[in-house]
Design a protein around this motif. Structure first.
Motif: not given
Length: 404
Positions: A185-186, A189-190, A193, A240-241
């Motif tokens: 997921w991280r 997200q980064l 995103g 938070h990307t």
């Protein structure tokens, strides 16, 4: 205090200007000379300048400089080229980052007798390539377009994945474990995103400086570029990307506006490139002179030859393995032997690794001083050995395009 700061900036720009002229005379990349100049005028040398790497000013210079340089890297990258080598770039920025981190981790754990996670943290920090060093080199050296765009794109994407891996390993070190789903997921997200946010902001920027009736900022193209760079980085970070991924994507959209049915007139296009090139030059001076000034001589004395040994493994073992694992599976790209050999040698590390090392050091992680020392040795080794010889290697391998 303000006058002292301005004096420091003046000294850096004077040293950078002289270094740039010297680099032109010696026909070597300017970033190499900037690092040496920083060592001379900083604490390792005469101590004329001394900026705390933990200060807000230092971090602003690193982040803003990397952002403007990445944006320019995106602007000069052609989407058509990326479509042909997308698999290579994907593997370099995922599998390649992991391979580099694990090889460096193994070397560090054996050479320094540190825990495996400490070695992996070091490997994650240096796993990303450096756009601040690479983009200027390929601006001056006419390496084949496909190779240059692949290397620059790799630097943008590995910034995100290298930062992800560093964050994950640091979290594992602090908390003792992390769920695999959280890692996935991280990453989404980064990376994704950042691409989405940069794509939106880049399209809006291109629209506002295009020739259509609503091109409201055509007369203010340089200012639109500034807004795009800062906006894409900050919005991505607020959400938070990956700010670096976002900035590169925004530059890619602006530089390839015609692919999105937007036409930027030649005057505005020239203004955008001239402005970002000029700003990038100033930031290159600041970043690499400051990096040279941060060399910790006492730490190098303690870890010296062992750090150099890790750097040698990084350059001559980790990089070739990374390239082979990433380029050979891409049959469609049809990479040739001389091109693969050039990728072996093109592995400059700098701004992002320095920023991540500062983050790890500030977190109070174990072996922080050792990690910082080895990171700076690797940065210096790749810049002084590889960056300075890149033009010569490209020429020997027959990869230079004729100048028009």
């Amino acid at each position: 205090m303000a006058q002292a700061l301005l004096t420091t900036l003046l000294i850096i720009f004077v040293a950078g200007t002289l270094g740039g002229k010297l680099a032109a005379r010696l026909h070597i990349p300017d970033v190499v000379v900037y690092v040496v100049m920083g060592m001379l005028i900083g604490p390792p040398g005469f101590g004329i300048i001394d900026i705390d790497p933990r200060s807000a000013l230092y971090q602003v210079i690193l982040l803003a400089g990397a952002s403007f340089i990445l944006f320019h890297g995106g602007m000069v990258t052609h989407l058509a080229t990326l479509r042909r080598v997308w698999l290579s770039i994907s593997l370099l920025s995922t599998v390649g980052v992991v391979v580099t981190a694990f090889v460096v981790a193994l070397a560090a754990s054996l050479i320094f007798h540190v825990p495996w996670l400490t070695g992996l943290l070091l490997g994650a920090i240096v796993a990303s390539t450096d756009p601040a060093a690479l983009v200027p080199i390929f601006q001056k050296v006419p390496v084949r377009s496909r190779i240059a765009h692949t290397v620059v794109s790799e630097s943008a994407f590995t910034d995100a994945t290298g930062a992800i891996l560093t964050t994950v390993v640091l979290g594992v070190t602090a908390a003792g474990g992390i769920h695999p789903a959280a890692i996935g997921w991280r990453f989404v997200q980064l990376a994704l995103g950042g691409i989405l946010i940069g794509g939106v902001i880049g399209w809006v920027t291109a629209f506002l400086i295009s020739e259509n009736d609503r091109g409201l900022l055509r007369e203010f193209t340089p200012m639109a570029v500034v807004l795009s760079v800062l906006g894409s980085y900050l919005v991505a970070e607020w959400l938070h990307t990956s700010g670096f991924m976002s900035v590169f994507t925004a530059g890619l959209i602006v530089g390839n506006a015609r692919s999105f049915r937007l036409t930027i007139l030649e005057k505005e296009e020239h203004a955008a490139h001239a402005f970002i090139d000029a700003v990038g030059l100033k930031f290159r001076m600041l970043i690499f002179v400051l990096l040279g000034s941060q060399v910790d001589v006492s730490a190098l004395t303690v870890y010296g030859w062992r750090a150099v040994l890790v750097a040698a493994v990084f350059m001559f073992v980790a990089r070739p393995l990374t390239v082979l694992c990433s380029l050979l599976p891409d049959r469609a790209a049809k990479w040739r032997r001389n091109e693969i050999l050039f990728f072996f040698w093109t592995r400059e590390t700098g701004v992002i690794a320095a920023a991540l090392a500062g983050m790890v050091s500030g977190s109070g992680a174990a072996y922080g001083k050792l990690i910082s020392a080895v990171v700076f040795v690797i940065i210096l080794a790749t810049l002084l050995v590889q960056a300075s010889t890149t033009p010569r290697v490209a020429r020997r391998l027959g990869l230079l395009e004729p100048r028009t």
